[in-house]
Design an enzyme around this catalytic site. Structure first.
Site, PDB file in Angstrom:
ATOM      1  N   HIS A  16       0.857  -1.195   0.000  1.00 41.28           N
ATOM      2  CA  HIS A  16       0.000   0.000   0.000  1.00 41.28           C
ATOM      3  C   HIS A  16       0.883   1.232   0.000  1.00 41.28           C
ATOM      4  O   HIS A  16       1.673   1.425   0.933  1.00 41.28           O
ATOM      5  CB  HIS A  16      -0.892   0.027   1.242  1.00 41.28           C
ATOM      6  CG  HIS A  16      -1.813  -1.149   1.333  1.00 41.28           C
ATOM      7  ND1 HIS A  16      -3.081  -1.152   0.792  1.00 41.28           N
ATOM      8  CD2 HIS A  16      -1.632  -2.380   1.865  1.00 41.28           C
ATOM      9  CE1 HIS A  16      -3.647  -2.321   0.997  1.00 41.28           C
ATOM     10  NE2 HIS A  16      -2.791  -3.093   1.646  1.00 41.28           N
ATOM     11  N   LEU A  17       0.734   2.039  -1.036  1.00 40.98           N
ATOM     12  CA  LEU A  17       1.532   3.286  -1.103  1.00 40.98           C
ATOM     13  C   LEU A  17       0.694   4.519  -0.795  1.00 40.98           C
ATOM     14  O   LEU A  17       1.250   5.601  -0.628  1.00 40.98           O
ATOM     15  CB  LEU A  17       2.164   3.442  -2.493  1.00 40.98           C
ATOM     16  CG  LEU A  17       3.328   2.516  -2.821  1.00 40.98           C
ATOM     17  CD1 LEU A  17       3.791   2.741  -4.260  1.00 40.98           C
ATOM     18  CD2 LEU A  17       4.504   2.736  -1.867  1.00 40.98           C
ATOM     19  N   ARG A  18      -0.628   4.378  -0.776  1.00 45.19           N
ATOM     20  CA  ARG A  18      -1.525   5.537  -0.563  1.00 45.19           C
ATOM     21  C   ARG A  18      -1.321   6.593  -1.647  1.00 45.19           C
ATOM     22  O   ARG A  18      -0.926   6.278  -2.755  1.00 45.19           O
ATOM     23  CB  ARG A  18      -1.335   6.140   0.840  1.00 45.19           C
ATOM     24  CG  ARG A  18      -1.236   5.116   1.978  1.00 45.19           C
ATOM     25  CD  ARG A  18      -2.456   4.248   2.122  1.00 45.19           C
ATOM     26  NE  ARG A  18      -2.402   3.458   3.347  1.00 45.19           N
ATOM     27  CZ  ARG A  18      -3.089   2.340   3.529  1.00 45.19           C
ATOM     28  NH1 ARG A  18      -3.855   1.838   2.571  1.00 45.19           N
ATOM     29  NH2 ARG A  18      -3.003   1.687   4.674  1.00 45.19           N
ATOM     30  N   ASN A  42      -6.690   0.159  -3.123  1.00 42.73           N
ATOM     31  CA  ASN A  42      -7.757   0.596  -2.203  1.00 42.73           C
ATOM     32  C   ASN A  42      -7.588   2.041  -1.749  1.00 42.73           C
ATOM     33  O   ASN A  42      -7.532   2.345  -0.566  1.00 42.73           O
ATOM     34  CB  ASN A  42      -7.885  -0.352  -1.003  1.00 42.73           C
ATOM     35  CG  ASN A  42      -6.638  -0.408  -0.131  1.00 42.73           C
ATOM     36  OD1 ASN A  42      -5.518  -0.193  -0.613  1.00 42.73           O
ATOM     37  ND2 ASN A  42      -6.807  -0.678   1.150  1.00 42.73           N
ATOM     38  N   HIS A 137      -8.178 -10.879  -1.127  1.00 47.31           N
ATOM     39  CA  HIS A 137      -8.222 -10.675   0.329  1.00 47.31           C
ATOM     40  C   HIS A 137      -9.163 -11.740   0.872  1.00 47.31           C
ATOM     41  O   HIS A 137     -10.378 -11.650   0.710  1.00 47.31           O
ATOM     42  CB  HIS A 137      -8.721  -9.264   0.682  1.00 47.31           C
ATOM     43  CG  HIS A 137      -8.701  -9.021   2.161  1.00 47.31           C
ATOM     44  ND1 HIS A 137      -7.794  -8.179   2.771  1.00 47.31           N
ATOM     45  CD2 HIS A 137      -9.436  -9.552   3.166  1.00 47.31           C
ATOM     46  CE1 HIS A 137      -7.992  -8.197   4.083  1.00 47.31           C
ATOM     47  NE2 HIS A 137      -8.982  -9.029   4.347  1.00 47.31           N
ATOM     48  N   HIS A 175      -1.603 -12.291   1.944  1.00 46.56           N
ATOM     49  CA  HIS A 175      -1.322 -12.197   3.387  1.00 46.56           C
ATOM     50  C   HIS A 175      -2.004 -13.321   4.176  1.00 46.56           C
ATOM     51  O   HIS A 175      -2.833 -13.066   5.031  1.00 46.56           O
ATOM     52  CB  HIS A 175      -1.674 -10.828   3.949  1.00 46.56           C
ATOM     53  CG  HIS A 175      -2.960 -10.197   3.449  1.00 46.56           C
ATOM     54  ND1 HIS A 175      -4.152 -10.879   3.377  1.00 46.56           N
ATOM     55  CD2 HIS A 175      -3.221  -8.959   3.016  1.00 46.56           C
ATOM     56  CE1 HIS A 175      -5.081 -10.060   2.922  1.00 46.56           C
ATOM     57  NE2 HIS A 175      -4.534  -8.895   2.692  1.00 46.56           N
ATOM     58  N   LEU A 220      -5.192  -6.414   9.221  1.00 48.43           N
ATOM     59  CA  LEU A 220      -6.112  -7.426   8.708  1.00 48.43           C
ATOM     60  C   LEU A 220      -5.465  -8.178   7.562  1.00 48.43           C
ATOM     61  O   LEU A 220      -4.818  -7.538   6.723  1.00 48.43           O
ATOM     62  CB  LEU A 220      -7.425  -6.767   8.249  1.00 48.43           C
ATOM     63  CG  LEU A 220      -8.299  -6.271   9.400  1.00 48.43           C
ATOM     64  CD1 LEU A 220      -9.446  -5.431   8.885  1.00 48.43           C
ATOM     65  CD2 LEU A 220      -8.832  -7.457  10.215  1.00 48.43           C
ATOM     66  N   ASP A 248       2.448  -6.293   2.579  1.00 50.19           N
ATOM     67  CA  ASP A 248       1.229  -5.619   3.035  1.00 50.19           C
ATOM     68  C   ASP A 248       1.588  -4.437   3.923  1.00 50.19           C
ATOM     69  O   ASP A 248       0.851  -4.116   4.857  1.00 50.19           O
ATOM     70  CB  ASP A 248       0.300  -6.599   3.762  1.00 50.19           C
ATOM     71  CG  ASP A 248      -1.106  -6.038   3.946  1.00 50.19           C
ATOM     72  OD1 ASP A 248      -1.463  -5.068   3.262  1.00 50.19           O
ATOM     73  OD2 ASP A 248      -1.836  -6.585   4.794  1.00 50.19           O
ATOM     74  N   ALA A 264      -6.629  -0.608  10.531  1.00 49.49           N
ATOM     75  CA  ALA A 264      -5.840  -1.832  10.435  1.00 49.49           C
ATOM     76  C   ALA A 264      -4.664  -1.608   9.496  1.00 49.49           C
ATOM     77  O   ALA A 264      -4.840  -1.039   8.416  1.00 49.49           O
ATOM     78  CB  ALA A 264      -6.710  -2.954   9.884  1.00 49.49           C
TER      79      ALA A 264
HETATM   80  C1  NCD Z   1      -4.713  -2.636   4.589  1.00 49.84           C
HETATM   81  C2  NCD Z   1      -4.846  -1.128   4.437  1.00 49.84           C
HETATM   82  O1  NCD Z   1      -4.648  -0.414   5.420  1.00 49.84           O
HETATM   83  O2  NCD Z   1      -5.111  -0.657   3.321  1.00 49.84           O
HETATM   84  N1  NCD Z   1      -4.756  -2.951   5.986  1.00 49.84           N
HETATM   85  C3  NCD Z   1      -4.282  -4.052   6.576  1.00 49.84           C
HETATM   86  O3  NCD Z   1      -4.483  -4.216   7.782  1.00 49.84           O
HETATM   87  N2  NCD Z   1      -3.594  -4.938   5.927  1.00 49.84           N
HETATM   88  C4  NCD Z   1      -5.762  -3.329   3.803  1.00 49.84           C
HETATM   89  C5  NCD Z   1      -5.526  -4.813   3.641  1.00 49.84           C
HETATM   90  O4  NCD Z   1      -4.628  -5.235   2.921  1.00 49.84           O
HETATM   91  O5  NCD Z   1      -6.284  -5.595   4.241  1.00 49.84           O
HETATM   92 ZN    ZN Z   2      -3.030  -5.013   2.075  1.00 54.76          ZN
END
Ligand code: NCD
Ligand code: ZN
Length: 345
Positions: A16-18, A42, A137, A175, A220, A248, A264
């Site tokens: 996740h890089l946002r 996401n 997921h 994951h 998560l 992740d 999470a």
């Molecule tokens: C991830 C997120 O923050 O985008 N969070 C996480 O707990 N892993 C979403 C995900 O991969 O479930």
């Molecule tokens: Zn993730």
């Protein structure tokens, strides 16, 4: 005793890089060590169409510091309205490497995910036909299912039927956190791989809950019992090519973690390779680290292993900053609660 270890440059098969200021701050943490990463879609709003993915890829490349090389492998967020033709052309043009399935409500920013799996049948069949992998997921969202059982129930109720209905589909269980996940991957004849995160090799659910609630260990799928962590360690260090690294790494700023209803996600990009070298050494599997971080992922995705290398060296314990700063506030780095002796040199 091994004091240095040279590996093909690793890749991260779930990241996740946002966006915006957080993207700018976290991207160098990954690009410093990793050549490529599968970029999770996401965002808010999610990366649904090829046009969204192209625009997001450009923002990532714009945020990359000049002297760093990094290839974002883009994904599309599967919704019940995803268009098989758009997905096909995004794949044909080389823009996307995978499609991501979030059951609606399973995790951070998953509200646009899938509720009715019959509605994505057409896209999944198309993906099987063109060889585009589905990243999953794997947790059910039913209120009556205990959060610690959601992965195991997902395998039985959703994943196995879905794979049987779409036999050629290549699937990555992302994951995985349970021995059930490990066993399911091992039992599959073909077309199935799994990513394992760094943090799930290190923590079990006690780390989150014993002696006070520790929001920076909450992610998560949530970490499970110790027996599950040990099954993940065995899978990751076994040399089995169906298991590969997907960190992740999921940054959230401290105010969003340290609150009555915290987000999470564990942020592990910065120290992941140090932690993994320590874990593999503890398990007598340093010779298998390259497989897990550099070789098995490209093999699953049909991509070349990176030609470039990185070298890890062992010495006095390495320290990492407790937090990194972003224009949106601090992000706490995952603390593995053990001394780390390997650094990337
Ligand atoms: C991830 C997120 O923050 O985008 N969070 C996480 O707990 N892993 C979403 C995900 O991969 O479930
Ligand atoms: Zn993730």
């Amino acid at each position: 005793m091994t004091l240095t270890l040279t590996l093909p440059r690793p890749d991260d098969w779930h990241l996740h890089l946002r966006d915006g200021a957080v993207l700018k701050a976290v991207l160098p943490e990954t690009a410093r060590h990793f050549a490529r990463a599968i970029i999770m879609p996401n965002l808010v709003p999610p990366v649904v169409s090829a046009a969204d993915a192209a625009a997001y890829r450009d923002r990532i490349l714009d945020a990359l510091p000049e002297k760093m090389a990094f290839t974002p492998l883009m994904t599309l967020y599967l919704t019940e309205d995803s268009d098989p033709e758009d997905v096909t052309s995004a794949h044909a043009s080389g823009l996307v490497t995978a499609v991501k399935l979030y059951p609606a409500g399973a995790t951070t920013n998953s509200a646009s995910g899938v509720r009715d799996f019959t509605r994505v049948r057409g896209v999944l069949e198309k993906m099987a036909e063109i060889g585009l992998p589905l990243c999953v997921h794997g947790e059910v969202t039913d209120a009556e299912i205990d959060i610690f059982d959601r992965e195991a129930v997902f395998i039985d109720r959703v994943l196995d039927p879905l794979r049987r209905a779409t036999p050629g589909l290549r699937v990555v269980m992302e994951h995985i956190t349970t021995s059930d996940g490990v066993a399911y991957v091992k039992s599959a004849a073909e077309n199935l791989g799994a990513t394992i995160t760094t943090h799930h090799l290190v923590i079990n659910r006690n780390h989150i809950l014993v002696g006070g609630i520790r929001p920076h260990y909450y992610c998560l799928p949530v970490a499970k019992r110790e027996e599950h962590r040990l099954a993940l360690r065995e899978a990751a260090t076994s040399g089995d090519p169906r298991f590969f690294l997907g960190t992740d790494s999921a940054p959230h700023t401290d105010p969003n973690k340290e609150t009555a209803c915290g987000c999470a996600g564990c942020f592990t990009a910065t120290n992941t390779l140090s932690i993994l070298a320590e874990v593999f050494e503890q398990d007598g599997a340093l010779d298998r680290l390259a497989g897990f971080v550099s070789e098995h992922g490209p093999r699953f995705y049909g991509l070349p292993v990176n030609e470039d290398t990185i070298t890890l060296s062992k010495g006095d314990p390495v320290t990492y900053p407790e937090k990194i700063d972003t224009g949106n506030g601090p992000i706490t780095l995952f603390d593995p609660q053990m001394p780390l002796h390997w650094r990337v040199t």
